[in-house]
Motif scaffolding. Structure first.
Motif, PDB file in Angstrom:
ATOM      1  N   GLU A 143     -15.676  -7.183  -5.828  1.00 43.57           N
ATOM      2  CA  GLU A 143     -15.577  -6.364  -4.616  1.00 43.57           C
ATOM      3  C   GLU A 143     -14.910  -5.013  -4.895  1.00 43.57           C
ATOM      4  O   GLU A 143     -14.648  -4.243  -3.965  1.00 43.57           O
ATOM      5  CB  GLU A 143     -14.823  -7.129  -3.522  1.00 43.57           C
ATOM      6  N   GLY A 144     -14.627  -4.738  -6.163  1.00 45.73           N
ATOM      7  CA  GLY A 144     -14.075  -3.433  -6.539  1.00 45.73           C
ATOM      8  C   GLY A 144     -12.615  -3.257  -6.214  1.00 45.73           C
ATOM      9  O   GLY A 144     -12.134  -2.119  -6.107  1.00 45.73           O
ATOM     10  N   LEU A 145     -11.866  -4.355  -6.086  1.00 45.85           N
ATOM     11  CA  LEU A 145     -10.478  -4.272  -5.643  1.00 45.85           C
ATOM     12  C   LEU A 145      -9.485  -4.260  -6.795  1.00 45.85           C
ATOM     13  O   LEU A 145      -8.347  -3.823  -6.610  1.00 45.85           O
ATOM     14  CB  LEU A 145     -10.165  -5.438  -4.700  1.00 45.85           C
ATOM     15  N   ILE A 146      -9.872  -4.748  -7.972  1.00 43.33           N
ATOM     16  CA  ILE A 146      -8.974  -4.762  -9.123  1.00 43.33           C
ATOM     17  C   ILE A 146      -9.746  -4.340 -10.374  1.00 43.33           C
ATOM     18  O   ILE A 146     -10.966  -4.497 -10.443  1.00 43.33           O
ATOM     19  CB  ILE A 146      -8.341  -6.148  -9.356  1.00 43.33           C
ATOM     20  N   ARG A 160       0.831  -1.204   0.000  1.00 41.39           N
ATOM     21  CA  ARG A 160       0.000   0.000   0.000  1.00 41.39           C
ATOM     22  C   ARG A 160       0.864   1.252   0.000  1.00 41.39           C
ATOM     23  O   ARG A 160       0.558   2.222  -0.704  1.00 41.39           O
ATOM     24  CB  ARG A 160      -0.933  -0.004   1.212  1.00 41.39           C
ATOM     25  N   ARG A 161       1.958   1.236   0.741  1.00 35.12           N
ATOM     26  CA  ARG A 161       2.846   2.405   0.748  1.00 35.12           C
ATOM     27  C   ARG A 161       3.415   2.652  -0.652  1.00 35.12           C
ATOM     28  O   ARG A 161       3.521   3.809  -1.083  1.00 35.12           O
ATOM     29  CB  ARG A 161       3.978   2.216   1.765  1.00 35.12           C
ATOM     30  N   HIS A 220      -5.273  -8.783   1.172  1.00 39.54           N
ATOM     31  CA  HIS A 220      -4.074  -8.140   0.623  1.00 39.54           C
ATOM     32  C   HIS A 220      -4.483  -7.068  -0.398  1.00 39.54           C
ATOM     33  O   HIS A 220      -4.037  -5.915  -0.329  1.00 39.54           O
ATOM     34  CB  HIS A 220      -3.206  -9.219  -0.032  1.00 39.54           C
ATOM     35  N   TYR A 221      -5.340  -7.449  -1.325  1.00 38.02           N
ATOM     36  CA  TYR A 221      -5.788  -6.494  -2.344  1.00 38.02           C
ATOM     37  C   TYR A 221      -6.701  -5.421  -1.745  1.00 38.02           C
ATOM     38  O   TYR A 221      -6.675  -4.259  -2.179  1.00 38.02           O
ATOM     39  CB  TYR A 221      -6.476  -7.222  -3.494  1.00 38.02           C
ATOM     40  N   ARG A 222      -7.480  -5.787  -0.734  1.00 40.78           N
ATOM     41  CA  ARG A 222      -8.365  -4.796  -0.110  1.00 40.78           C
ATOM     42  C   ARG A 222      -7.553  -3.678   0.548  1.00 40.78           C
ATOM     43  O   ARG A 222      -7.890  -2.503   0.447  1.00 40.78           O
ATOM     44  CB  ARG A 222      -9.272  -5.478   0.926  1.00 40.78           C
TER      45      ARG A 222
END
Length: 297
Positions: free
Chosen positions: A158-161, A91-92, A123-125
């Motif tokens: 889920e809108g993650l990718i 995320r960073r 992880h993706y969230r």
């Protein structure tokens, strides 16, 4: 170049990072390489992927590579790899890319831990919280975590990718992905199944060999996605002796050698990658010289 609908569409070159004899990153050469790729018809660059040897870079080097690419070709043409051991670090890197002006990032699942489905989703969230579109990178050969079509559909639902770089080499997956997640963009992940995945509906190519031969590679991609087999098949046959190196363990060394032979600066690799074995070097050299002699560029 073409006008892209989305910043991850088209030919996005997973850039090799030129190194000096002392193995230091040559950022001036890297900036020139990014500009040359775009001027040669590529749509953008993907720094800090495996081809960019991101695992061997310091945090400062990794950030500067992204910044250098953005300064060279603009943030809308830069989609950094942000792979990391944990989601917090990934995320960073997503936030660093966002703040540098990038409009998409590419993310492996946890790549040093055999995560189960829920761990992959989380992880993706976490990385999605950075607010920049995420392209998943499915490479179970290296990560030992398989982003199956069903799991990709869940991540997308889920809108993650927004897309997936598909590197399994199993072209059958393209059709299952389209059935389960019809709005998920498919990107070609391995050079040696380019034609098959283009015909199956891919809208982009995260590409390796355009580092050395961008003009011919772009012509192949454009013809393939247009269904122009009369143009695509001869190019594919001519390039395939090189494209298949993209799926081998020594792909970075092979592509850098081809770059050097084509007049680009590839240079050596950092450990743990060693120079090509003599028989490997001879095969890459012969295939590259043949392609150049045939006018491929």
């Amino acid at each position: 170049m073409t006008t892209r609908v989305k910043p991850w569409h088209g030919v996005m070159v997973a850039t090799a990072l030129p190194l000096g004899d002392d193995l230091s990153a040559d950022l001036d050469a890297y900036a020139e390489h990014c500009r040359w790729l775009v001027a040669s018809g590529c749509d953008g660059v993907v720094p800090n992927g495996s081809l960019g040897e991101y695992q061997t870079l310091t945090a400062e080097e990794r950030a500067r590579v992204v910044e250098t690419a953005v300064e060279a070709v603009g943030g809308d043409r830069v989609m950094p790899g942000i792979a990391a051991y944990g989601a917090a670090e990934a995320r960073r890197w997503a936030e660093q890319a966002r703040d540098a002006g990038c409009q998409a990032v590419m993310l492996l699942p946890p790549n040093a831990y055999r995560a189960d489905e829920q761990a992959v989703v989380e992880h993706y969230r976490e990385v999605a919280k950075a607010g920049v579109p995420v392209v998943a990178y499915n490479n179970p050969l290296d990560t030992k975590v398989d982003l199956t079509p069903a799991l990709l559909a869940r991540l997308h639902g889920e809108g993650l990718i927004v897309a997936v770089k598909e590197f399994t080499g199993d072209v059958r997956r393209a059709y299952e992905i389209a059935e389960l997640a019809p709005d998920l963009d498919l990107l070609i992940g391995s050079d040696d199944v380019l034609l098959e995945l283009a015909l199956a509906g891919a809208v982009g190519w995260v590409a390796g060999y355009p580092n050395a031969l961008p003009t011919s590679s772009v012509a192949l991609y454009r013809a393939a996605v247009a269904g122009d087999l009369e143009t695509a098949l001869p190019l594919y046959r001519a390039l395939h002796p090189l494209l298949r190196w993209d799926s081998k363990t020594v792909f970075v060394q092979a592509i850098k050698l081809s770059m050097d032979l084509a007049g680009r600066k590839g240079g050596p690799c950092r450990p743990p990658r060693l120079p090509l074995a003599p028989e490997q070097e001879a095969a890459v050299r012969a295939a590259t010289e043949k392609a150049l002699a045939e006018g491929l560029r």
